[in-house]
Design a protein around this motif. Structure first.
Motif, mmCIF file in Angstrom:
data_model
loop_
_atom_site.group_PDB
_atom_site.id
_atom_site.type_symbol
_atom_site.label_atom_id
_atom_site.label_comp_id
_atom_site.label_asym_id
_atom_site.label_seq_id
_atom_site.Cartn_x
_atom_site.Cartn_y
_atom_site.Cartn_z
ATOM 1 N N GLU A 520 0.836 -1.206 0.000
ATOM 2 C CA GLU A 520 0.000 0.000 0.000
ATOM 3 C C GLU A 520 0.859 1.239 0.000
ATOM 4 O O GLU A 520 0.603 2.200 -0.714
ATOM 5 C CB GLU A 520 -0.848 0.033 1.273
ATOM 6 C CG GLU A 520 -2.066 -0.797 1.243
ATOM 7 C CD GLU A 520 -2.635 -0.898 2.640
ATOM 8 O OE1 GLU A 520 -3.172 0.092 3.137
ATOM 9 O OE2 GLU A 520 -2.514 -1.985 3.235
ATOM 10 N N ALA A 523 2.158 2.271 -3.265
ATOM 11 C CA ALA A 523 1.184 2.937 -4.126
ATOM 12 C C ALA A 523 0.908 4.359 -3.657
ATOM 13 O O ALA A 523 0.819 5.294 -4.468
ATOM 14 C CB ALA A 523 -0.113 2.131 -4.164
ATOM 15 N N ALA A 528 -1.019 7.605 -5.346
ATOM 16 C CA ALA A 528 -2.402 7.123 -5.401
ATOM 17 C C ALA A 528 -3.150 7.580 -4.157
ATOM 18 O O ALA A 528 -2.570 7.687 -3.079
ATOM 19 C CB ALA A 528 -2.413 5.605 -5.488
ATOM 20 N N SER A 529 -4.433 7.845 -4.312
ATOM 21 C CA SER A 529 -5.238 8.229 -3.154
ATOM 22 C C SER A 529 -5.641 6.972 -2.404
ATOM 23 O O SER A 529 -5.580 5.867 -2.934
ATOM 24 C CB SER A 529 -6.481 8.976 -3.603
ATOM 25 O OG SER A 529 -7.296 8.086 -4.341
ATOM 26 N N LYS A 530 -6.053 7.152 -1.152
ATOM 27 C CA LYS A 530 -6.408 6.002 -0.321
ATOM 28 C C LYS A 530 -7.519 5.137 -0.943
ATOM 29 O O LYS A 530 -7.376 3.912 -1.000
ATOM 30 C CB LYS A 530 -6.817 6.495 1.066
ATOM 31 C CG LYS A 530 -6.816 5.425 2.104
ATOM 32 C CD LYS A 530 -5.711 5.627 3.113
ATOM 33 C CE LYS A 530 -5.463 4.338 3.856
ATOM 34 N NZ LYS A 530 -4.595 4.512 5.007
ATOM 35 N N PRO A 531 -8.616 5.739 -1.419
ATOM 36 C CA PRO A 531 -9.660 4.905 -2.039
ATOM 37 C C PRO A 531 -9.127 4.146 -3.245
ATOM 38 O O PRO A 531 -9.493 2.989 -3.482
ATOM 39 C CB PRO A 531 -10.722 5.919 -2.468
ATOM 40 C CG PRO A 531 -10.479 7.105 -1.628
ATOM 41 C CD PRO A 531 -9.025 7.143 -1.343
ATOM 42 N N ARG A 532 -8.234 4.790 -3.983
ATOM 43 C CA ARG A 532 -7.678 4.147 -5.155
ATOM 44 C C ARG A 532 -6.801 2.962 -4.762
ATOM 45 O O ARG A 532 -6.835 1.912 -5.408
ATOM 46 C CB ARG A 532 -6.848 5.174 -5.927
ATOM 47 C CG ARG A 532 -6.650 4.796 -7.358
ATOM 48 C CD ARG A 532 -5.859 5.861 -8.095
ATOM 49 N NE ARG A 532 -5.423 5.326 -9.365
ATOM 50 C CZ ARG A 532 -6.177 5.286 -10.428
ATOM 51 N NH1 ARG A 532 -7.409 5.766 -10.385
ATOM 52 N NH2 ARG A 532 -5.730 4.760 -11.554
ATOM 53 N N VAL A 533 -6.030 3.148 -3.685
ATOM 54 C CA VAL A 533 -5.190 2.056 -3.193
ATOM 55 C C VAL A 533 -6.067 0.879 -2.786
ATOM 56 O O VAL A 533 -5.785 -0.270 -3.114
ATOM 57 C CB VAL A 533 -4.343 2.525 -1.991
ATOM 58 C CG1 VAL A 533 -3.642 1.345 -1.352
ATOM 59 C CG2 VAL A 533 -3.335 3.553 -2.442
ATOM 60 N N ALA A 535 -9.070 0.169 -3.889
ATOM 61 C CA ALA A 535 -9.723 -0.448 -5.044
ATOM 62 C C ALA A 535 -8.734 -1.195 -5.938
ATOM 63 O O ALA A 535 -9.064 -2.256 -6.455
ATOM 64 C CB ALA A 535 -10.451 0.626 -5.856
ATOM 65 N N ARG A 536 -7.546 -0.635 -6.110
ATOM 66 C CA ARG A 536 -6.628 -1.218 -7.087
ATOM 67 C C ARG A 536 -5.614 -2.180 -6.476
ATOM 68 O O ARG A 536 -5.086 -3.046 -7.177
ATOM 69 C CB ARG A 536 -5.877 -0.096 -7.836
ATOM 70 C CG ARG A 536 -6.767 0.788 -8.663
ATOM 71 C CD ARG A 536 -7.399 0.009 -9.814
ATOM 72 N NE ARG A 536 -6.400 -0.612 -10.662
ATOM 73 C CZ ARG A 536 -5.796 -0.001 -11.661
ATOM 74 N NH1 ARG A 536 -6.097 1.242 -11.953
ATOM 75 N NH2 ARG A 536 -4.900 -0.640 -12.381
#
Lengths: 623, 382
Positions: A520, A523, A528-533, A535-536
């Motif tokens: 994490e 990323a 990357a933003s937290k929600p993106r981390v 999700a991805r």
């Protein structure tokens, strides 16, 4: 000159600093904090408050605290009857006056509702531990052929929807059961009928031993092989190693499995209902059965009766204390988590021919007994009433018949809607809760952790009457009302979500434990933003744990009896479990067919889970 | 007294031939190390000695007694594992006293023996703690005490130090050696760490792919490797490829693929060596910088330079792209100031070069029938 700061001034400054810290943390990580806040609120509203209301109801007499109801329980022979009376018998042989086939009734004694429930809990646990420990040990440490097949077969007893065990059991062992009618009666001239506490303990143990087996087996397989090798190297015999090393190392697994079985067997409502439905008076004398039939104080009221509240409170306290005690004990002795130092296999025991025959006979006997209900119900679902050789598929057709007086289509639909909705809620909420519990260090973390895992220890009947106590006076707002007396589905789905949450959250948590946080951070570091981390990176990595856990939750939701029976008050909203409780001898065929259908769904779900999670016992037992 | 003999041991894992005809005589009180890369069969051999694996062929003899099929618990051998294998549900004292209790020793005896051992491994007064309350190094000390408590005939060590950090490794390997010498116990020690093996052993057996390549003292193994595998596995080396150009009495000349010619000392030679493809091995330190004569010199340009404290390491690239490494301990200030890219010529003393057959890897120039080198002893068996 040095400034003098008073004691209280300092305290005030410290507190201010602490609050600013939390405030800063909320500002820097608002997502996690809103998850913590929302999930805590959900569980406080739908778990803590209703339970406290029941505890309060038991002792609140128009504003004054009295313990009359509790005292009454322990002074009334219906509830508490520790002395063996003249009418009690454990085994009785009945011979008809004119001769003919004698019947042996194996009953177990009646000690009143409260003691009966405790006895069921204790003996089912002991029996399950005895069997589960033996199977786990044989599978993990003894060499014999056919283990792969056995591993699969041992999961069959787990695939047992409520009522099915009882129905299947009757189909084999009942008065008109296959075994009595076609084997014991004609061949030996006797019938054997299990009833009362004995029957309940027997049926439960044949189901719950698998939970012990899974827990202990995984503890044995995860323990470090060199622990045992070292003992052998120092001169210990196989029996000494088992006694001094293997079993002590497996105690956390045994303990957590035992408490689960203890709680499940005490809060089991399905088995007493089936036996009661077939006319067994003693089998009805359990705490859950009493609450289910007597929870309203009077006819025209939605008040919870004092006695039911007191019994519920008692059941709740026993379950929660047991759960917390075992959790404490297990977390102190988490041996099996010690990682294996080297690739190695266990030094397993090579049995001689006689011992091998013994092992096979043991498994054959156990599996035949444990799968009798399955065989019985399968057989019942395809044969015409009262026959054993006239096959029919009409019962299966009835399941999908939309005519309400005959068919089951409505119940099938309701079952699917309720269970899938709840499972989706669980997937979403448990993923968030598991993430926060695993990754975030925050004040009140252990409270949060307890909140999301304790529902497994909460007896469904108690939560069910808690909801009625809490929402029973709510007005009718259509599907938004939480009042089960107007519209049961909403609160029912919430009850499923709360009660079966731990299975998924445990699975998510263990998935995250195996996922390095560095992944994490890498990323986040790249922007990357937290929600993106989430999700991805995170969700793709633990998706198997999410789905696996959710499938286990789904299986348990589909077999949830107690809240279902308490909350559904109208046949329009009935699901299959609700309908199955309404069993009568004349409709056995279609009930058996429904049982088979549920069994299939459970079997497929568990097989998929097993494939996804590779025998993670924690996921299946949720503790 | 007790010696341990392994005779023609073959071990299979299903179809995989893990150990191929090992012969070993381990003397009483000796510390013998099995050294090799992972998968070479060293742990397998140790586990066969402990009794956890039964060899398909061969016998294990302890003293005068054949123990090949004896169960582990009857062998009276102490063992320590890489992951300590301390039982978390017992205290340190209970762990150490376990073997004595099994042997039905009186309580007072066990108590004094446990305390004696705790002193021996420098953990006095720690007996009432649980293993999880100890550090890794302390845990392995407890494991050592536990293995020694039964006064074993042989102490087996399965990579006991690999989970510890460097400083503790150095400290504990000294301790294991001291303690076992004090008690006079025979030790079979398994490791993949050459430094550890050199420091702790009386003799080392180097293994590869289930066979013993060479047995000898640490000094012999390091300075007189009988096989290219041993030479490259232990210590750091430069390898030069070439072919034998001429043989004189006691020396021979090799033409390198880079064109230069190197002379080396050869106590024993054979006319079959002529024109043979060979590999020359030279450690990093015997080079002489700025030599007076041009004999045995190599030249190139300095490509890389690392200051290592007591020496400077230079990477020299020859014209054909071949690279060799020099550790220079003299004039390090001057060497350290060398600019990259400057040309350099160095001398290699003839006696510091060892020659190996490029195809088989066998050492050339020594008598192949050296007593302690049963190379490929298995070939005659299988």
């Amino acid at each position: 000159m040095e400034k003098n700061v008073s004691y209280w001034e300092e305290k005030r400054l410290n507190l201010g600093y602490g609050l600013r810290q939390i405030k800063n943390d909320i500002r820097s990580d608002p997502i996690s904090w809103s998850v913590i806040f929302f999930i805590s609120l959900f569980f406080i509203t739908f778990l803590v408050v209703p339970l406290i209301l029941i505890l309060y109801s038991a002792i609140n007499y128009n504003g004054t605290i009295k313990f009359d109801a509790i005292v009454q329980i322990f002074s009334d022979k219906q509830f508490f009857d520790p002395i063996i009376g003249g009418g009690d018998y454990f085994i009785q042989i009945y011979t008809p006056p004119g001769g003919g086939v004698s019947t042996i009734f194996v009953t177990g004694l009646d000690f009143g509702i409260v003691l009966n429930t405790l006895i069921i809990g204790i003996f089912t646990t002991l029996l399950s531990v005895g069997i589960g420990l033996t199977t786990a040990f044989l599978m993990a440490r003894v060499n014999f052929q056919g283990k792969t097949v056995l591993n699969g077969l041992l999961l069959i007893p787990l695939v047992l929807p409520p009522f099915v065990s009882g129905i299947g059991f009757f189909a084999m062992f009942g008065n008109e059961g296959i075994i009595n009618k076609f084997f014991l009666g004609p061949v030996l001239g006797i019938n054997v009928i299990f009833q009362g506490l004995f029957a309940i303990i027997f049926v439960q143990s044949m189901h719950y031993f698998t939970l012990i087996h899974l827990n202990v087996y995984s503890a044995l397989m995860n323990a470090d092989p060199s622990m045992e090798e070292q003992a052998e190297n120092l001169g210990a015999k196989r029996s000494t190693i088992t006694r001094k090393i293997t079993l002590p190392l497996a105690t956390p697994g045994i303990a957590s499995g035992s408490i689960l079985v203890f709680i499940l067997s005490m809060e089991d409502l399905g088995t007493p209902i089936i036996f009661g439905g077939f006319g067994d008076a003693i089998a009805k004398k359990t705490m859950t059965y009493y609450i289910k039939n007597n929870f309203f104080a009077g006819d025209a009221t939605t008040e919870i009766g004092k006695t039911s509240a007191a019994i519920g409170a008692l059941l709740l306290v026993i379950a929660i204390l047991g759960f917390i005690f075992i959790r404490k004990y297990v977390s102190l002795r988490q041996y099996s988590m010690v990682s294996k130092g080297r690739a190695g296999t266990y030094r397993s025991f090579n049995p001689n021919v006689f011992q091998k025959v013994g092992v096979y006979l043991f498994f054959a006997g156990l599996l035949i007994t444990a799968t009798l209900p399955h065989i019985g119900i399968l057989f019942r679902s395809v044969t015409k009433a009262g026959t054993t050789d006239q096959f029919t598929s009409s019962f299966y057709q009835l399941i999908f018949e939309s005519n309400q007086s005959q068919g089951f289509l409505l119940y099938v639909q309701n079952t699917l809607i309720y269970s899938f909705t709840a499972t989706i809620f669980i997937m979403v909420l448990a993923t968030m809760a598991g993430y926060v519990a695993n990754r975030k260090k925050f004040f009140g973390m252990s409270f949060f952790d307890t909140l999301v895992t304790i529902p497994i220890a909460i007896p469904g009947v108690v939560l069910g009457i808690g909801y009625i106590r809490m929402f029973g006076n709510f007005p009718d707002w259509g599907i938004f009302t939480l009042n089960p007396l107007f519209f049961p589905p909403t609160i029912l789905i919430i009850s499923y979500t709360v009660r079966k949450f731990p299975f998924t959250v445990r699975s998510v948590y263990s998935g995250l434990q195996q996922t390095d946080e560095v992944l994490e951070e890498a990323a986040l570091n790249l922007g990357a933003s937290k929600p993106r981390v989430l999700a991805r990176i995170i969700i793709p990595l633990i998706i198997l744990n999410i789905v696996g856990g959710a499938l286990v939750s789904l299986v348990y939701i589909m077999s949830e009896v107690s809240t279902t029976l308490i909350l559904i008050s109208d046949s329009r909203y009935g699901n299959l479990v609700w309908k199955l409780a309404d069993i009568s001898a004349g409709k056995l065929g279609v009930f058996a067919a429904v049982g088979v259908l549920l069994m299939m769904i459970q079997a497929v779900s568990l097989m998929v889970t097993n494939l996804l999670l590779r025998n993670r016992a924690e996921a299946l037992t949720g503790i | 007294m007790v010696e341990l003999n392994l005779q023609n041991i073959h071990i299979y894992y299903d179809d995989f031939h893990a150990v191929k005809g090992i012969n070993l005589d381990i003397e009483n009180g000796e510390i013998l190390t099995l050294l090799g890369p992972s998968g070479c069969g060293k742990t397998t051999i140790l586990r066969a000695v402990a009794g956890f694996i039964t060899p398909k062929v061969g016998s294990i003899i302890l003293g005068n007694k054949e123990i090949t099929n004896l169960p582990p618990r009857k062998r009276d051998m102490g063992m320590i594992f890489q992951n300590y294998a301390l039982w978390p549900h017992m205290t340190v004292s209970e762990n150490i006293g376990f073997g004595l209790k099994l042997r039905k020793k009186p309580k007072s005896f066990i108590l004094s023996k446990v305390n004696e051992l705790l002193d021996l491994v420098h953990l006095p007064n720690q007996g009432d703690k649980y293993p999880t309350q100890l550090s890794g190094g302390q845990q392995q000390r407890v494991a050592l005490a536990r293995a020694l408590a039964i006064e074993p005939l042989v102490l087996l060590c399965d990579e006991p130090l690999s989970n510890l950090d460097y400083k503790l490794r150095v400290e504990l390997r000294k301790e294991i050696r001291d303690v076992s010498k004090t008690l006079g116990v025979t030790v079979v020690y398994v490791t993949h760490d050459q430094t550890e093996a050199l420091a702790i052993s009386d003799r080392i057996a180097v293994l590869n792919e289930g066979e013993i390549i060479q047995i000898g003292t640490p000094f012999q193994i390091f300075h007189d490797p009988h096989h290219l595998f041993v030479a490259t596995f232990i210590g750091e080396n430069n390898i030069f490829e070439g072919s034998v150009e001429s043989i004189n009495s006691g020396t021979c000349k090799v033409e390198l693929s880079s064109g230069e010619k190197l002379e080396l000392v050869l106590p024993y030679s054979d006319s079959s060596y002529l024109k043979k493809k060979v590999k020359l091995m030279c450690r990093f330190d015997p080079f002489v910088l700025e030599p007076k004569d041009t004999k045995n010199t190599l030249s190139g340009i300095v490509k890389h330079k690392s200051f290592m404290g007591t020496y400077v390491q230079l990477e020299v690239e020859q014209e054909n792209g071949n690279v060799f490494i020099i550790n220079e301990e003299e004039n390090i200030k001057k060497i350290d100031e060398l600019a990259l890219g400057v040309p350099l010529s160095v001398h290699i003393p003839a006696e510091s070069l060892l020659m190996f057959d490029a195809e088989t890897g066998e050492r050339l120039g020594i008598k192949s029938s050296v007593e302690d080198t049963p190379v490929n002893a298995s070939k005659s068996v299988s």
